[in-house]
Design a protein around this motif. Structure first.
Motif, mmCIF file in Angstrom:
data_model
loop_
_atom_site.group_PDB
_atom_site.id
_atom_site.type_symbol
_atom_site.label_atom_id
_atom_site.label_comp_id
_atom_site.label_asym_id
_atom_site.label_seq_id
_atom_site.Cartn_x
_atom_site.Cartn_y
_atom_site.Cartn_z
ATOM 1 N N GLU A 115 0.835 -1.201 0.000
ATOM 2 C CA GLU A 115 0.000 0.000 0.000
ATOM 3 C C GLU A 115 0.873 1.256 0.000
ATOM 4 O O GLU A 115 0.614 2.201 -0.742
ATOM 5 C CB GLU A 115 -0.923 -0.005 1.213
ATOM 6 N N GLN A 116 1.940 1.252 0.799
ATOM 7 C CA GLN A 116 2.841 2.402 0.828
ATOM 8 C C GLN A 116 3.563 2.562 -0.506
ATOM 9 O O GLN A 116 3.704 3.666 -1.025
ATOM 10 C CB GLN A 116 3.856 2.261 1.951
ATOM 11 N N GLU A 117 4.010 1.461 -1.091
ATOM 12 C CA GLU A 117 4.670 1.501 -2.399
ATOM 13 C C GLU A 117 3.752 2.112 -3.456
ATOM 14 O O GLU A 117 4.169 2.986 -4.227
ATOM 15 C CB GLU A 117 5.078 0.098 -2.828
ATOM 16 N N LEU A 118 2.509 1.674 -3.494
ATOM 17 C CA LEU A 118 1.571 2.210 -4.481
ATOM 18 C C LEU A 118 1.302 3.697 -4.243
ATOM 19 O O LEU A 118 1.207 4.470 -5.192
ATOM 20 C CB LEU A 118 0.265 1.415 -4.447
ATOM 21 N N ALA A 119 1.176 4.103 -2.981
ATOM 22 C CA ALA A 119 0.933 5.505 -2.663
ATOM 23 C C ALA A 119 2.119 6.370 -3.096
ATOM 24 O O ALA A 119 1.927 7.434 -3.694
ATOM 25 C CB ALA A 119 0.681 5.674 -1.165
ATOM 26 N N VAL A 120 3.339 5.915 -2.832
ATOM 27 C CA VAL A 120 4.525 6.665 -3.221
ATOM 28 C C VAL A 120 4.610 6.761 -4.747
ATOM 29 O O VAL A 120 4.904 7.825 -5.307
ATOM 30 C CB VAL A 120 5.797 6.020 -2.631
ATOM 31 N N ASN A 121 4.335 5.665 -5.439
ATOM 32 C CA ASN A 121 4.383 5.669 -6.895
ATOM 33 C C ASN A 121 3.335 6.586 -7.502
ATOM 34 O O ASN A 121 3.519 7.103 -8.598
ATOM 35 C CB ASN A 121 4.209 4.249 -7.442
ATOM 36 N N GLN A 122 2.227 6.801 -6.798
ATOM 37 C CA GLN A 122 1.178 7.697 -7.280
ATOM 38 C C GLN A 122 1.360 9.105 -6.751
ATOM 39 O O GLN A 122 0.518 9.969 -7.005
ATOM 40 C CB GLN A 122 -0.201 7.162 -6.873
ATOM 41 N N GLY A 123 2.413 9.337 -5.972
ATOM 42 C CA GLY A 123 2.695 10.672 -5.444
ATOM 43 C C GLY A 123 1.772 11.083 -4.318
ATOM 44 O O GLY A 123 1.605 12.276 -4.060
ATOM 45 N N ARG A 124 1.167 10.120 -3.628
ATOM 46 C CA ARG A 124 0.268 10.432 -2.526
ATOM 47 C C ARG A 124 0.975 10.203 -1.205
ATOM 48 O O ARG A 124 1.924 9.437 -1.118
ATOM 49 C CB ARG A 124 -0.980 9.549 -2.559
ATOM 50 N N SER A 125 0.480 10.851 -0.178
ATOM 51 C CA SER A 125 0.976 10.643 1.173
ATOM 52 C C SER A 125 -0.059 9.824 1.920
ATOM 53 O O SER A 125 -1.257 10.064 1.793
ATOM 54 C CB SER A 125 1.155 11.988 1.872
ATOM 55 N N ILE A 126 0.398 8.831 2.693
ATOM 56 C CA ILE A 126 -0.532 8.064 3.503
ATOM 57 C C ILE A 126 -0.257 8.347 4.967
ATOM 58 O O ILE A 126 0.885 8.557 5.368
ATOM 59 C CB ILE A 126 -0.466 6.547 3.216
ATOM 60 N N SER A 127 -1.292 8.404 5.772
ATOM 61 C CA SER A 127 -1.134 8.727 7.185
ATOM 62 C C SER A 127 -0.864 7.486 7.993
ATOM 63 O O SER A 127 -1.311 6.450 7.719
ATOM 64 C CB SER A 127 -2.376 9.369 7.746
#
Length: 61
Positions: free
Chosen positions: A49-61
């Motif tokens: 989930e973190q990998e996908l968020a980083v690849n999409q340029g999003r920040s996860i809390s």
């Protein structure tokens, strides 16, 4: 037996073979596993989930 947590982009699905980490990429369902239990599957689920968020340029809390 099937159990999927659909509230997250990366989910854990459980069946008779074990626990699978699943996500959708390029309109295809991708998976990792099986893992022996849900707790073990949680670490690769969170990492994916973190990998996908980083690849999409999003920040996860």
């Amino acid at each position: 037996m099937s159990n999927t947590d659909s509230s997250l982009p990366v989910t854990i699905r459980s069946d008779d073979q074990g626990h699978w980490v699943e996500w959708i990429a390029d309109n295809k369902t991708r998976s990792l596993g099986p893992y022996q239990n849900r707790e073990i599957a949680e670490k690769p689920r969170a990492a994916k989930e973190q990998e996908l968020a980083v690849n999409q340029g999003r920040s996860i809390s």
